[in-house]
Design a protein around this motif. Structure first.
Motif, mmCIF file in Angstrom:
data_model
loop_
_atom_site.group_PDB
_atom_site.id
_atom_site.type_symbol
_atom_site.label_atom_id
_atom_site.label_comp_id
_atom_site.label_asym_id
_atom_site.label_seq_id
_atom_site.Cartn_x
_atom_site.Cartn_y
_atom_site.Cartn_z
ATOM 1 N N UNK A 1 2.820 -9.571 1.237
ATOM 2 C CA UNK A 1 2.378 -8.445 0.242
ATOM 3 C C UNK A 1 1.127 -8.225 0.163
ATOM 4 N N UNK A 2 0.345 -9.306 0.110
ATOM 5 C CA UNK A 2 -1.081 -9.018 0.031
ATOM 6 C C UNK A 2 -1.765 -8.486 1.049
ATOM 7 N N UNK A 3 -1.317 -8.886 2.314
ATOM 8 C CA UNK A 3 -1.955 -8.384 3.474
ATOM 9 C C UNK A 3 -1.452 -6.623 3.672
ATOM 10 N N UNK A 4 -0.374 -6.398 3.164
ATOM 11 C CA UNK A 4 0.220 -5.144 3.624
ATOM 12 C C UNK A 4 -0.333 -4.284 2.380
ATOM 13 N N UNK A 5 -0.615 -4.835 1.289
ATOM 14 C CA UNK A 5 -1.052 -4.095 0.212
ATOM 15 C C UNK A 5 -2.591 -3.666 0.436
ATOM 16 N N UNK A 6 -3.225 -4.677 1.084
ATOM 17 C CA UNK A 6 -4.673 -4.382 1.243
ATOM 18 C C UNK A 6 -4.823 -3.279 2.353
ATOM 19 N N UNK A 7 -3.847 -3.459 3.469
ATOM 20 C CA UNK A 7 -4.026 -2.435 4.397
ATOM 21 C C UNK A 7 -3.661 -0.962 3.788
ATOM 22 N N UNK A 8 -2.572 -1.004 3.046
ATOM 23 C CA UNK A 8 -2.312 0.242 2.226
ATOM 24 C C UNK A 8 -3.540 0.869 1.409
ATOM 25 N N UNK A 9 -4.307 -0.131 0.778
ATOM 26 C CA UNK A 9 -5.405 0.509 -0.010
ATOM 27 C C UNK A 9 -6.465 0.986 1.101
ATOM 28 N N UNK A 10 -6.688 0.344 2.179
ATOM 29 C CA UNK A 10 -7.568 0.894 2.793
ATOM 30 C C UNK A 10 -7.110 2.094 3.452
ATOM 31 N N UNK A 11 -6.078 2.185 3.770
ATOM 32 C CA UNK A 11 -5.661 3.742 4.558
ATOM 33 C C UNK A 11 -5.635 4.650 3.451
ATOM 34 N N UNK A 12 -5.371 4.504 1.980
ATOM 35 C CA UNK A 12 -5.366 5.176 1.093
ATOM 36 C C UNK A 12 -6.783 5.808 0.628
ATOM 37 N N UNK A 13 -7.958 4.801 0.777
ATOM 38 C CA UNK A 13 -9.321 5.097 0.500
ATOM 39 C C UNK A 13 -9.787 5.929 1.429
ATOM 40 N N UNK A 14 -9.616 5.792 3.037
ATOM 41 C CA UNK A 14 -10.301 6.398 3.927
ATOM 42 C C UNK A 14 -9.383 7.796 4.265
ATOM 43 N N UNK A 15 -8.251 7.858 3.902
ATOM 44 C CA UNK A 15 -7.691 9.173 4.234
ATOM 45 C C UNK A 15 -8.025 10.083 3.040
ATOM 46 N N UNK A 16 -8.333 9.628 1.652
ATOM 47 C CA UNK A 16 -8.273 10.418 0.572
ATOM 48 C C UNK A 16 -9.749 10.956 0.635
ATOM 49 N N UNK A 17 -10.870 10.205 1.267
ATOM 50 C CA UNK A 17 -12.139 10.551 1.299
ATOM 51 C C UNK A 17 -12.771 11.538 2.644
ATOM 52 N N UNK A 18 -13.304 12.764 2.212
ATOM 53 C CA UNK A 18 -13.777 13.415 3.435
ATOM 54 C C UNK A 18 -14.612 12.688 4.232
ATOM 55 N N UNK A 19 -14.518 13.205 5.649
ATOM 56 C CA UNK A 19 -15.198 12.464 6.687
ATOM 57 C C UNK A 19 -16.773 12.790 6.353
ATOM 58 N N UNK A 20 -16.914 14.027 5.698
ATOM 59 C CA UNK A 20 -18.465 14.147 5.862
ATOM 60 C C UNK A 20 -18.964 13.277 4.626
ATOM 61 N N UNK A 21 -18.529 12.828 3.709
ATOM 62 C CA UNK A 21 -18.743 11.983 2.471
ATOM 63 C C UNK A 21 -18.942 10.781 3.216
ATOM 64 N N UNK A 22 -18.173 10.327 4.205
ATOM 65 C CA UNK A 22 -18.210 8.887 4.649
ATOM 66 C C UNK A 22 -19.405 9.050 5.569
ATOM 67 N N UNK A 23 -19.670 9.972 6.255
ATOM 68 C CA UNK A 23 -20.901 9.871 7.150
ATOM 69 C C UNK A 23 -22.120 9.862 6.251
ATOM 70 N N UNK A 24 -22.088 10.561 5.276
ATOM 71 C CA UNK A 24 -23.477 10.564 4.485
ATOM 72 C C UNK A 24 -23.651 9.338 3.523
ATOM 73 N N UNK A 25 -22.428 8.551 3.260
ATOM 74 C CA UNK A 25 -22.430 7.199 2.491
ATOM 75 C C UNK A 25 -22.865 6.180 3.617
ATOM 76 N N UNK A 26 -22.300 6.095 4.874
ATOM 77 C CA UNK A 26 -22.772 4.970 5.788
ATOM 78 C C UNK A 26 -24.275 5.518 6.194
ATOM 79 N N UNK A 27 -24.868 6.740 6.316
ATOM 80 C CA UNK A 27 -26.004 7.121 6.610
ATOM 81 C C UNK A 27 -27.009 6.613 5.537
ATOM 82 N N UNK A 28 -26.525 6.492 4.156
ATOM 83 C CA UNK A 28 -27.517 5.956 3.162
ATOM 84 C C UNK A 28 -27.182 4.725 2.510
ATOM 85 N N UNK A 29 -26.336 3.654 3.388
ATOM 86 C CA UNK A 29 -26.235 2.538 3.062
ATOM 87 C C UNK A 29 -27.318 1.638 2.663
#
Length: 318
Positions: free
Chosen positions: A98-126
């Motif tokens: 459950x820990x592994x499947x839950x962590x992957x589920x959280x990853x999928x939720x975060x990256x699918x819920x965030x717009x691609x443009x926001x992620x690009x700007x976030x990594x660019x300003x890391x």
């Protein structure tokens, strides 16, 4: 009796002429679509503001062609990284832990819920969050470190944003494909003594590809178009190359037409490739008309032979 009925039917219907069913609405719709198409084409050809001479001038320019190569390179690299990482995430998502499947589920939720443009700007300003990136003991001494601005270039930020975002979608597509395979396949492989990794690689994934290829083909096309967002962080892709030219010449519309033309060409090429892959992995799943007709003929031939043999045996017994 049957011949008499057929003769009577012909005599009754001889005075009638069979008329095909008419569909006037189809013709009206086709005429409307044709007229609208002609109006649109005439407007595009006769309107001087489209500046087709400028479009022809920059269609095969060096800057545009370099932008196309960068777009293709970015699409392929991001899809390869996203697909490999997505397959690993899908396997972990199906884990009974459950820990592994839950962590992957959280990853999928975060990256699918965030717009691609926001992620690009976030990594660019890391670098604003972590000025130094390195390896060391948590809370202790750093063995190796360097400036985040040197590590996270615009190209690296584009790869991170696109590939990690794609991995979340790929994980769900692959998970759905694996689940679609009948559980008896896994049980049969286990009964034959195949280890889990070999079962996944030799039995499950080849069958799941029929369900994975169509949505993944759409994801590749979507990724190719999504790469246009990297122009916001100054990555010289196709759109950024067109923007650079019209920022200098103020010929915005012709350069956007050039970019649109090449996006249409790339999409058409990817669509053809997707169709080839679908036919490749769909072999054996459908029956061709020729094979079906051959099977029917074979059954009819066997049935005729069996009836003949039965008749011969009956005569011999008499």
């Amino acid at each position: 009796m049957a011949s008499q009925q057929s003769t009577d039917l012909k005599a009754v219907t001889s005075g009638y002429k069979v008329q095909p069913l008419r569909h006037p609405s189809r013709w009206v719709g086709a005429i409307v679509v044709l007229l609208l198409t002609l109006i649109a084409v005439n407007s595009m050809v006769t309107n001087p503001r489209f500046e087709w001479d400028v479009v022809a001038k920059y269609l095969f320019s060096t800057s545009i062609l370099n932008g196309i190569l960068n777009t293709i390179n970015l699409t392929i690299t991001s899809m390869v990284i996203g697909t490999v990482f997505g397959v690993l995430l899908a396997i972990c998502r199906l884990s009974p832990n459950p820990i592994m499947s839950g962590a992957v589920g959280a990853y999928v939720w975060i990256f699918r819920a965030t717009p691609t443009l926001v992620q690009l700007l976030f990594w660019y300003n890391l670098g604003a969050l972590y000025p130094e990136l390195g390896i060391g003991i948590p809370g202790g001494e750093m063995f190796f470190s360097m400036s985040a601005n040197d590590v996270i270039s615009p190209w690296t930020a584009a790869l991170l944003g696109l590939s990690l975002h794609q991995a979340a979608y790929t994980a769900e597509i692959v998970r759905a494909g694996i689940v679609s395979v009948d559980s008896g396949q896994r049980e049969a492989a286990t009964a034959l003594g195949m280890p889990p990794l070999m079962t996944l690689r030799r039995v499950i994934l080849p069958q799941a590809m029929r369900a994975i290829i169509p949505p993944m083909g759409n994801e590749v096309i979507s990724m190719m178009k999504t790469t246009s967002l990297v122009s916001i962080i100054a990555v010289p892709d196709l759109l950024n190359s067109a923007q650079t030219i019209y920022a200098r010449t103020y010929q915005t519309i012709p350069l956007l037409i050039v970019a649109t033309f090449w996006y249409l060409v790339l999409t058409a090429a990817l669509t053809v490739l997707q169709g080839m892959l679908e036919r490749r992995f769909g072999r054996g799943n459908t029956r061709t008309p020729s094979s079906s007709s051959s099977l029917i003929k074979w059954i009819q031939t066997r049935a005729g032979r069996n009836s003949t043999l039965t008749a011969v045996r009956t005569e011999r017994k008499r």
